[in-house]
Design a protein around this motif. Structure first.
Motif, PDB file in Angstrom:
ATOM      1  N   PRO A 144       0.814  -1.228   0.000  1.00  0.00           N
ATOM      2  CA  PRO A 144       0.000   0.000   0.000  1.00  0.00           C
ATOM      3  C   PRO A 144       0.842   1.270   0.000  1.00  0.00           C
ATOM      4  O   PRO A 144       0.385   2.306  -0.489  1.00  0.00           O
ATOM      5  CB  PRO A 144      -0.832  -0.134   1.277  1.00  0.00           C
ATOM      6  CG  PRO A 144      -0.097  -1.120   2.131  1.00  0.00           C
ATOM      7  CD  PRO A 144       0.552  -2.065   1.189  1.00  0.00           C
ATOM      8  N   GLU A 248      -9.838  -3.958   2.226  1.00  0.00           N
ATOM      9  CA  GLU A 248      -8.659  -3.362   2.862  1.00  0.00           C
ATOM     10  C   GLU A 248      -8.111  -2.169   2.070  1.00  0.00           C
ATOM     11  O   GLU A 248      -7.297  -1.397   2.585  1.00  0.00           O
ATOM     12  CB  GLU A 248      -7.551  -4.413   3.005  1.00  0.00           C
ATOM     13  CG  GLU A 248      -7.929  -5.631   3.841  1.00  0.00           C
ATOM     14  CD  GLU A 248      -6.850  -6.700   3.783  1.00  0.00           C
ATOM     15  OE1 GLU A 248      -5.681  -6.365   3.475  1.00  0.00           O
ATOM     16  OE2 GLU A 248      -7.168  -7.875   4.029  1.00  0.00           O
ATOM     17  N   ILE A 249      -8.510  -2.025   0.821  1.00  0.00           N
ATOM     18  CA  ILE A 249      -7.970  -0.971  -0.045  1.00  0.00           C
ATOM     19  C   ILE A 249      -8.569   0.376   0.377  1.00  0.00           C
ATOM     20  O   ILE A 249      -9.783   0.550   0.400  1.00  0.00           O
ATOM     21  CB  ILE A 249      -8.284  -1.275  -1.518  1.00  0.00           C
ATOM     22  CG1 ILE A 249      -7.573  -2.566  -1.952  1.00  0.00           C
ATOM     23  CG2 ILE A 249      -7.866  -0.105  -2.409  1.00  0.00           C
ATOM     24  CD1 ILE A 249      -7.912  -3.030  -3.354  1.00  0.00           C
ATOM     25  N   LYS A 250      -7.705   1.331   0.693  1.00  0.00           N
ATOM     26  CA  LYS A 250      -8.154   2.633   1.188  1.00  0.00           C
ATOM     27  C   LYS A 250      -7.784   3.791   0.268  1.00  0.00           C
ATOM     28  O   LYS A 250      -8.164   4.927   0.535  1.00  0.00           O
ATOM     29  CB  LYS A 250      -7.546   2.889   2.578  1.00  0.00           C
ATOM     30  CG  LYS A 250      -7.853   1.803   3.594  1.00  0.00           C
ATOM     31  CD  LYS A 250      -9.354   1.586   3.757  1.00  0.00           C
ATOM     32  CE  LYS A 250      -9.651   0.478   4.765  1.00  0.00           C
ATOM     33  NZ  LYS A 250     -11.109   0.166   4.828  1.00  0.00           N
ATOM     34  N   ILE A 251      -7.052   3.541  -0.787  1.00  0.00           N
ATOM     35  CA  ILE A 251      -6.641   4.589  -1.709  1.00  0.00           C
ATOM     36  C   ILE A 251      -7.788   4.956  -2.637  1.00  0.00           C
ATOM     37  O   ILE A 251      -8.764   4.207  -2.772  1.00  0.00           O
ATOM     38  CB  ILE A 251      -5.419   4.128  -2.537  1.00  0.00           C
ATOM     39  CG1 ILE A 251      -5.764   2.822  -3.272  1.00  0.00           C
ATOM     40  CG2 ILE A 251      -4.199   3.972  -1.670  1.00  0.00           C
ATOM     41  CD1 ILE A 251      -4.725   2.385  -4.265  1.00  0.00           C
ATOM     42  N   VAL A 277     -15.414  -1.780  -2.448  1.00  0.00           N
ATOM     43  CA  VAL A 277     -14.483  -0.683  -2.125  1.00  0.00           C
ATOM     44  C   VAL A 277     -15.261   0.623  -2.298  1.00  0.00           C
ATOM     45  O   VAL A 277     -15.320   1.183  -3.399  1.00  0.00           O
ATOM     46  CB  VAL A 277     -13.246  -0.733  -3.047  1.00  0.00           C
ATOM     47  CG1 VAL A 277     -12.244   0.348  -2.665  1.00  0.00           C
ATOM     48  CG2 VAL A 277     -12.587  -2.111  -2.997  1.00  0.00           C
ATOM     49  N   GLN A 279     -15.026   3.775  -1.840  1.00  0.00           N
ATOM     50  CA  GLN A 279     -14.490   5.029  -2.383  1.00  0.00           C
ATOM     51  C   GLN A 279     -14.233   4.954  -3.886  1.00  0.00           C
ATOM     52  O   GLN A 279     -13.700   5.893  -4.487  1.00  0.00           O
ATOM     53  CB  GLN A 279     -13.198   5.429  -1.651  1.00  0.00           C
ATOM     54  CG  GLN A 279     -11.960   4.609  -2.001  1.00  0.00           C
ATOM     55  CD  GLN A 279     -11.814   3.350  -1.163  1.00  0.00           C
ATOM     56  OE1 GLN A 279     -12.774   2.877  -0.574  1.00  0.00           O
ATOM     57  NE2 GLN A 279     -10.609   2.824  -1.098  1.00  0.00           N
TER      58      GLN A 279
END
Length: 321
Positions: A144, A248-251, A277, A279
């Motif tokens: 990440p 888990e991906i926050k970008i 996801v 976002q």
């Protein structure tokens, strides 16, 4: 008598294949720089200005192609204002991998992370197509700190019904695969390549010079065709294993896909990913096929610039409770 004739025919095809490989490699020589890492020798092209504050763009091609499929026209257009890195995935184009088995997004993500470390690049915005949708998400999950943003074009993200084509499955097998790859794949592929590529473009027309401009005949070399087949044959299990982690991906993530894509179905991949996801900015264009980077490069550029502008704004905002 029949066995002798068969051996002679296979021998002749092997000679034709060898000569064809020599001709194809002369027609489409390597460009860029070779970066040696553990398990592979990666071919990378670095274009565009380097004075920007934002992360470079790393463009990664899908299956059955090489970096030129992302460079023309998209990469060259992006490079007018951004630093653009283009790579041949391990085993494709002019990137060699030591082991045919290193075919999964997890392994190739580790290899590309090694490449970025060698280059001294802290983080990148990934722009990935098709097969490399799984690779881009895996890089975001496992590394990440290297991925500032993710732009996915007609991405693969989830398991699907069916296989990846009987010929690819055959070439991926231990015994029959090398025989096919070293005899009939190149001459047969040269005959069928244009029709196959047109099918991937539908409903958009394929540019007349697409195969030549993107060095697609390189795919028909035995080592690359075998690597490509292996990548495809192991992909379904790979996305099955990594899909539960997508939350888990926050970008920031942007997906551009078409509702007319019959190669990677938007309802199977892009829409479920956008739900997993939150976002994610999902753009589904009517009557758009699989080759997003060729059909709507201006839209891709607009969305890349939108993501970069959002990052600049976020970095400018003061932190607080």
């Amino acid at each position: 008598m029949i066995s002798i004739i068969l051996i002679c025919v296979l021998g002749l095809l092997a000679v034709v294949t060898h000569l064809g490989v020599v001709a194809v490699e002369r027609r489409y020589p390597a460009s860029g720089q070779a970066i040696k890492i553990e398990g592979a020798n990666i071919n990378l092209v670095d274009i565009g200005p380097r004075d920007g504050a934002e992360p470079p763009l790393l463009l990664i091609h899908g299956a059955s192609s090489n970096l030129d499929a992302m460079r023309r026209p998209l990469g060259d257009l992006l490079a007018r204002y951004h630093r653009v890195l283009l790579v041949d995935r391990p085993g494709h184009g002019w990137s060699e991998r030591d082991r045919l088995e290193d075919s999964t997004p997890a392994i190739q993500a580790r290899m590309l992370e090694d490449v970025l470390q060698r280059l001294g690049v802290d983080s990148v915005i990934l722009v990935v197509h098709s097969w490399s949708g799984a690779l881009g998400t895996r890089m975001a999950l496992d590394f990440p700190h290297r991925v500032a943003g993710l732009v996915m074009l007609a991405p693969v993200a989830y398991p699907w019904r069916g296989g990846v084509g009987r010929y690819n499955e055959a070439v991926a097998t231990p015994l029959i695969g090398p025989l096919l790859a070293n005899t009939i794949t190149l001459p047969l592929g040269l005959l069928l390549a244009k029709a196959a590529a047109r099918g991937v473009f539908l409903p958009q027309p394929m540019p007349d010079d697409f195969l030549d401009q993107t060095a697609t005949p390189l795919l028909l070399r035995p080592r690359e065709f075998a690597a490509n087949a292996r990548d495809l044959a192991t992909l379904k299990q790979a996305v099955r294993e990594q899909a539960p982690r997508y939350g888990e991906i926050k970008i920031p993530v942007t997906i551009i896909a078409g509702d007319a894509d019959r190669t990677v179905f938007t309802d199977i991949h892009s829409r479920p990913f956008a739900r997993a996801v939150p976002q994610t900015r999902l753009i589904v264009r009517p009557d758009l096929g699989h080759m997003v980077q060729n059909a709507v490069p201006e839209l891709v550029i607009e969305e890349v610039d939108r993501m970069i502008a959002g990052m600049r704004l976020a970095n400018a905002l003061p932190t607080g409770p």
